[in-house]
Design a protein around this motif. Structure first.
Motif, PDB file in Angstrom:
ATOM      1  N   ALA A  66       0.819  -1.217   0.000  1.00  0.00           N
ATOM      2  CA  ALA A  66       0.000   0.000   0.000  1.00  0.00           C
ATOM      3  C   ALA A  66       0.848   1.260   0.000  1.00  0.00           C
ATOM      4  CB  ALA A  66      -0.927   0.008   1.208  1.00  0.00           C
ATOM      5  N   SER A  67       1.911   1.249   0.768  1.00  0.00           N
ATOM      6  CA  SER A  67       2.843   2.359   0.880  1.00  0.00           C
ATOM      7  C   SER A  67       2.130   3.688   1.139  1.00  0.00           C
ATOM      8  CB  SER A  67       3.713   2.449  -0.372  1.00  0.00           C
ATOM      9  OG  SER A  67       4.814   3.292  -0.133  1.00  0.00           O
ATOM     10  N   LEU A  68       1.288   3.693   2.175  1.00  0.00           N
ATOM     11  CA  LEU A  68       0.558   4.902   2.551  1.00  0.00           C
ATOM     12  C   LEU A  68       1.351   5.681   3.585  1.00  0.00           C
ATOM     13  CD1 LEU A  68      -2.054   6.665   2.556  1.00  0.00           C
ATOM     14  CD2 LEU A  68      -2.778   5.279   4.505  1.00  0.00           C
ATOM     15  N   VAL A  69       1.758   6.897   3.240  1.00  0.00           N
ATOM     16  CA  VAL A  69       2.471   7.771   4.164  1.00  0.00           C
ATOM     17  C   VAL A  69       1.454   8.706   4.795  1.00  0.00           C
ATOM     18  CG1 VAL A  69       4.258   9.532   4.406  1.00  0.00           C
ATOM     19  CG2 VAL A  69       4.586   7.628   2.809  1.00  0.00           C
ATOM     20  N   MET A  70       1.465   8.736   6.141  1.00  0.00           N
ATOM     21  CA  MET A  70       0.505   9.544   6.872  1.00  0.00           C
ATOM     22  C   MET A  70       1.232  10.466   7.828  1.00  0.00           C
ATOM     23  SD  MET A  70      -2.750   8.269   9.050  1.00  0.00           S
ATOM     24  CE  MET A  70      -3.481   7.681   7.545  1.00  0.00           C
ATOM     25  N   LEU A  71       0.871  11.729   7.825  1.00  0.00           N
ATOM     26  CA  LEU A  71       1.501  12.717   8.702  1.00  0.00           C
ATOM     27  C   LEU A  71       1.373  12.343  10.173  1.00  0.00           C
ATOM     28  CD1 LEU A  71       0.380  16.071   7.042  1.00  0.00           C
ATOM     29  CD2 LEU A  71       2.657  15.024   6.996  1.00  0.00           C
ATOM     30  N   ARG A  72       2.354  12.767  10.924  1.00  0.00           N
ATOM     31  CA  ARG A  72       2.436  12.488  12.356  1.00  0.00           C
ATOM     32  C   ARG A  72       1.156  12.869  13.096  1.00  0.00           C
ATOM     33  NH1 ARG A  72       7.330  13.137  16.098  1.00  0.00           N
ATOM     34  NH2 ARG A  72       6.402  13.313  18.147  1.00  0.00           N
ATOM     35  N   LYS A  73       0.566  14.006  12.778  1.00  0.00           N
ATOM     36  CA  LYS A  73      -0.596  14.471  13.539  1.00  0.00           C
ATOM     37  C   LYS A  73      -1.759  13.491  13.458  1.00  0.00           C
ATOM     38  CE  LYS A  73      -2.378  17.560   9.915  1.00  0.00           C
ATOM     39  NZ  LYS A  73      -2.688  18.965   9.605  1.00  0.00           N
ATOM     40  N   TYR A  74      -1.917  12.808  12.336  1.00  0.00           N
ATOM     41  CA  TYR A  74      -3.006  11.843  12.187  1.00  0.00           C
ATOM     42  C   TYR A  74      -2.692  10.548  12.935  1.00  0.00           C
ATOM     43  CZ  TYR A  74      -4.635  15.020   8.581  1.00  0.00           C
ATOM     44  OH  TYR A  74      -5.064  16.138   7.904  1.00  0.00           O
ATOM     45  N   VAL A  75      -1.440  10.113  12.897  1.00  0.00           N
ATOM     46  CA  VAL A  75      -1.035   8.905  13.622  1.00  0.00           C
ATOM     47  C   VAL A  75      -1.155   9.150  15.127  1.00  0.00           C
ATOM     48  CG1 VAL A  75       0.825   7.255  14.011  1.00  0.00           C
ATOM     49  CG2 VAL A  75       0.482   8.223  11.730  1.00  0.00           C
ATOM     50  N   ALA A  76      -0.733  10.320  15.585  1.00  0.00           N
ATOM     51  CA  ALA A  76      -0.841  10.663  17.003  1.00  0.00           C
ATOM     52  C   ALA A  76      -2.306  10.704  17.437  1.00  0.00           C
ATOM     53  CB  ALA A  76      -0.160  12.002  17.274  1.00  0.00           C
ATOM     54  N   LEU A  77      -3.174  11.190  16.580  1.00  0.00           N
ATOM     55  CA  LEU A  77      -4.606  11.206  16.882  1.00  0.00           C
ATOM     56  C   LEU A  77      -5.116   9.778  17.061  1.00  0.00           C
ATOM     57  CD1 LEU A  77      -7.263  12.824  17.164  1.00  0.00           C
ATOM     58  CD2 LEU A  77      -7.532  12.579  14.687  1.00  0.00           C
ATOM     59  N   ALA A  78      -4.714   8.871  16.176  1.00  0.00           N
ATOM     60  CA  ALA A  78      -5.134   7.476  16.279  1.00  0.00           C
ATOM     61  C   ALA A  78      -4.570   6.813  17.533  1.00  0.00           C
ATOM     62  CB  ALA A  78      -4.713   6.701  15.036  1.00  0.00           C
ATOM     63  N   ALA A  79      -3.386   7.237  17.961  1.00  0.00           N
ATOM     64  CA  ALA A  79      -2.766   6.671  19.155  1.00  0.00           C
ATOM     65  C   ALA A  79      -3.467   7.124  20.432  1.00  0.00           C
ATOM     66  CB  ALA A  79      -1.289   7.058  19.220  1.00  0.00           C
ATOM     67  N   GLY A  80      -4.157   8.235  20.354  1.00  0.00           N
ATOM     68  CA  GLY A  80      -4.846   8.776  21.523  1.00  0.00           C
ATOM     69  C   GLY A  80      -6.244   8.208  21.676  1.00  0.00           C
ATOM     70  N   GLY A  81      -6.995   8.814  22.564  1.00  0.00           N
ATOM     71  CA  GLY A  81      -8.340   8.329  22.841  1.00  0.00           C
ATOM     72  C   GLY A  81      -9.447   9.242  22.357  1.00  0.00           C
ATOM     73  N   ASP A  82      -9.084  10.356  21.721  1.00  0.00           N
ATOM     74  CA  ASP A  82     -10.105  11.294  21.252  1.00  0.00           C
ATOM     75  C   ASP A  82     -10.915  10.698  20.114  1.00  0.00           C
ATOM     76  OD1 ASP A  82      -9.099  13.102  23.068  1.00  0.00           O
ATOM     77  OD2 ASP A  82      -7.957  14.251  21.599  1.00  0.00           O
ATOM     78  N   GLU A  83     -12.146  11.164  20.007  1.00  0.00           N
ATOM     79  CA  GLU A  83     -13.029  10.703  18.941  1.00  0.00           C
ATOM     80  C   GLU A  83     -12.461  11.122  17.576  1.00  0.00           C
ATOM     81  OE1 GLU A  83     -17.758  10.930  17.847  1.00  0.00           O
ATOM     82  OE2 GLU A  83     -16.848  12.664  18.821  1.00  0.00           O
ATOM     83  N   ILE A  84     -12.560  10.208  16.623  1.00  0.00           N
ATOM     84  CA  ILE A  84     -12.097  10.502  15.263  1.00  0.00           C
ATOM     85  C   ILE A  84     -13.285  10.413  14.323  1.00  0.00           C
ATOM     86  CG2 ILE A  84     -10.576   9.841  13.378  1.00  0.00           C
ATOM     87  CD1 ILE A  84      -8.743   8.508  15.441  1.00  0.00           C
ATOM     88  N   THR A  85     -13.633  11.570  13.747  1.00  0.00           N
ATOM     89  CA  THR A  85     -14.713  11.637  12.770  1.00  0.00           C
ATOM     90  C   THR A  85     -14.223  12.406  11.553  1.00  0.00           C
ATOM     91  OG1 THR A  85     -15.578  13.731  13.618  1.00  0.00           O
ATOM     92  CG2 THR A  85     -16.459  11.705  14.622  1.00  0.00           C
ATOM     93  N   ALA A  86     -14.978  12.347  10.480  1.00  0.00           N
ATOM     94  CA  ALA A  86     -14.631  13.094   9.273  1.00  0.00           C
ATOM     95  C   ALA A  86     -14.569  14.589   9.575  1.00  0.00           C
ATOM     96  CB  ALA A  86     -15.627  12.790   8.157  1.00  0.00           C
ATOM     97  N   ALA A  87     -15.486  15.089  10.393  1.00  0.00           N
ATOM     98  CA  ALA A  87     -15.506  16.506  10.726  1.00  0.00           C
ATOM     99  C   ALA A  87     -14.266  16.916  11.514  1.00  0.00           C
ATOM    100  CB  ALA A  87     -16.767  16.840  11.521  1.00  0.00           C
ATOM    101  N   VAL A  88     -13.830  16.092  12.451  1.00  0.00           N
ATOM    102  CA  VAL A  88     -12.620  16.371  13.232  1.00  0.00           C
ATOM    103  C   VAL A  88     -11.412  16.441  12.293  1.00  0.00           C
ATOM    104  CG1 VAL A  88     -11.012  15.398  14.920  1.00  0.00           C
ATOM    105  CG2 VAL A  88     -13.470  15.412  15.403  1.00  0.00           C
ATOM    106  N   LEU A  89     -11.309  15.486  11.383  1.00  0.00           N
ATOM    107  CA  LEU A  89     -10.174  15.447  10.453  1.00  0.00           C
ATOM    108  C   LEU A  89     -10.177  16.634   9.511  1.00  0.00           C
ATOM    109  CD1 LEU A  89     -10.203  11.640   9.689  1.00  0.00           C
ATOM    110  CD2 LEU A  89      -8.600  12.879  11.150  1.00  0.00           C
ATOM    111  N   GLU A  90     -11.336  17.008   9.031  1.00  0.00           N
ATOM    112  CA  GLU A  90     -11.413  18.157   8.122  1.00  0.00           C
ATOM    113  C   GLU A  90     -10.988  19.435   8.842  1.00  0.00           C
ATOM    114  OE1 GLU A  90     -14.291  19.776   4.580  1.00  0.00           O
ATOM    115  OE2 GLU A  90     -15.034  18.249   5.952  1.00  0.00           O
ATOM    116  N   GLY A  91     -11.272  19.520  10.134  1.00  0.00           N
ATOM    117  CA  GLY A  91     -10.858  20.676  10.925  1.00  0.00           C
ATOM    118  C   GLY A  91      -9.360  20.720  11.194  1.00  0.00           C
ATOM    119  N   MET A  92      -8.665  19.600  10.990  1.00  0.00           N
ATOM    120  CA  MET A  92      -7.216  19.533  11.236  1.00  0.00           C
ATOM    121  C   MET A  92      -6.407  20.013  10.046  1.00  0.00           C
ATOM    122  SD  MET A  92      -6.876  15.877  13.206  1.00  0.00           S
ATOM    123  CE  MET A  92      -5.093  15.958  13.300  1.00  0.00           C
ATOM    124  N   ARG A  93      -7.037  20.254   8.922  1.00  0.00           N
ATOM    125  CA  ARG A  93      -6.302  20.638   7.702  1.00  0.00           C
ATOM    126  C   ARG A  93      -5.349  21.735   7.915  1.00  0.00           C
ATOM    127  NH1 ARG A  93      -9.838  21.464   2.525  1.00  0.00           N
ATOM    128  NH2 ARG A  93     -10.945  22.756   3.932  1.00  0.00           N
TER     129      ARG A  93
END
Length: 153
Positions: free
Chosen positions: A126-153
Motif C-alpha cells: 500500500a505504501s501509505l504515508v501519513m503525517l504524524r498528527k493523524y497517527v498521534a490522533l489514532a494513538a490517543g483516545g479522542d473521537e475521530i470523525t470526518a468533521a474532526v479530520l477536516e478541521g485539522m487541515r
C-alpha cells in the motif's frame, strides 16, 4: 515490575490485522475524510507490526527501525501483518527480518518517541504515508470523525 496481560491466542508469527488492512484498502480506493476516519479508527483495534530487524542491544533491548523520507526526515514504518513486513525484503533476506507484534495503540504511540514526521503503512504494497498528527490522533483516545479530520487541515 508490572504484570503483562496474557497474549491472545490469535497473535502469532503470521498475525494479520485484517480490519485495519481492509480499511486501508478502502481509504486508498476512496481517499476522503470519512474513509480516513474509518482507517484511523480501525488502526486502534487489535495489533500492528513494527520492524525491529538488527536494532537491538543487551543494554537497550529492541529498537524500532526507521526509514528516511526523500528529504532525509525520519519516517516510522508500521505494518498490518507480518507478511507485509516480510514482503519488504528480497526473498534471500526475508529470514533476517524481525518484527514485533504490538497492541495497536502502543505501536501508533511510537510516533512520539522520536522526531518522526510521518508513518508509512504497509510499505511493500500500500505504501501509505501519513503525517504524524493523524497517527498521534489514532494513538490517543479522542473521537475521530470526518468533521474532526477536516478541521485539522
Amino acid at each position: 515490575m508490572t504484570e503483562q496481560p496474557p497474549i491472545p491466542e490469535d497473535v502469532h508469527a503470521d498475525y494479520a490485522n485484517a480490519a485495519a488492512r481492509e480499511a486501508l484498502d478502502t481509504f486508498q480506493a476512496t481517499p476522503d475524510y470519512e474513509h480516513l476516519a474509518a482507517f484511523l479508527n480501525a488502526l486502534r483495534e487489535g495489533y500492528l507490526v513494527v520492524d525491529v530487524t538488527g536494532a537491538s542491544s543487551k543494554k537497550k533491548g529492541h529498537r524500532v527501525r526507521m526509514i528516511r523520507s526523500t528529504t532525509g526526515q525520519p519516517v516510522l514504518p508500521i505494518f498490518t501483518s507480518m507478511a507485509e513486513l516480510r514482503a519488504m525484503a528480497p526473498a534471500s533476506r526475508s529470514e533476517e527480518l524481525r518484527g514485533a507484534v504490538m497492541p495497536a495503540q502502543a505501536a501508533l504511540a511510537l510516533i512520539s518517541t522520536d522526531r518522526f514526521v510521518a508513518a508509512e503503512f504497509d510499505k511493500a504494497s500500500a505504501s501509505l504515508v501519513m503525517l504524524r498528527k493523524y497517527v498521534a490522533l489514532a494513538a490517543g483516545g479522542d473521537e475521530i470523525t470526518a468533521a474532526v479530520l477536516e478541521g485539522m487541515r
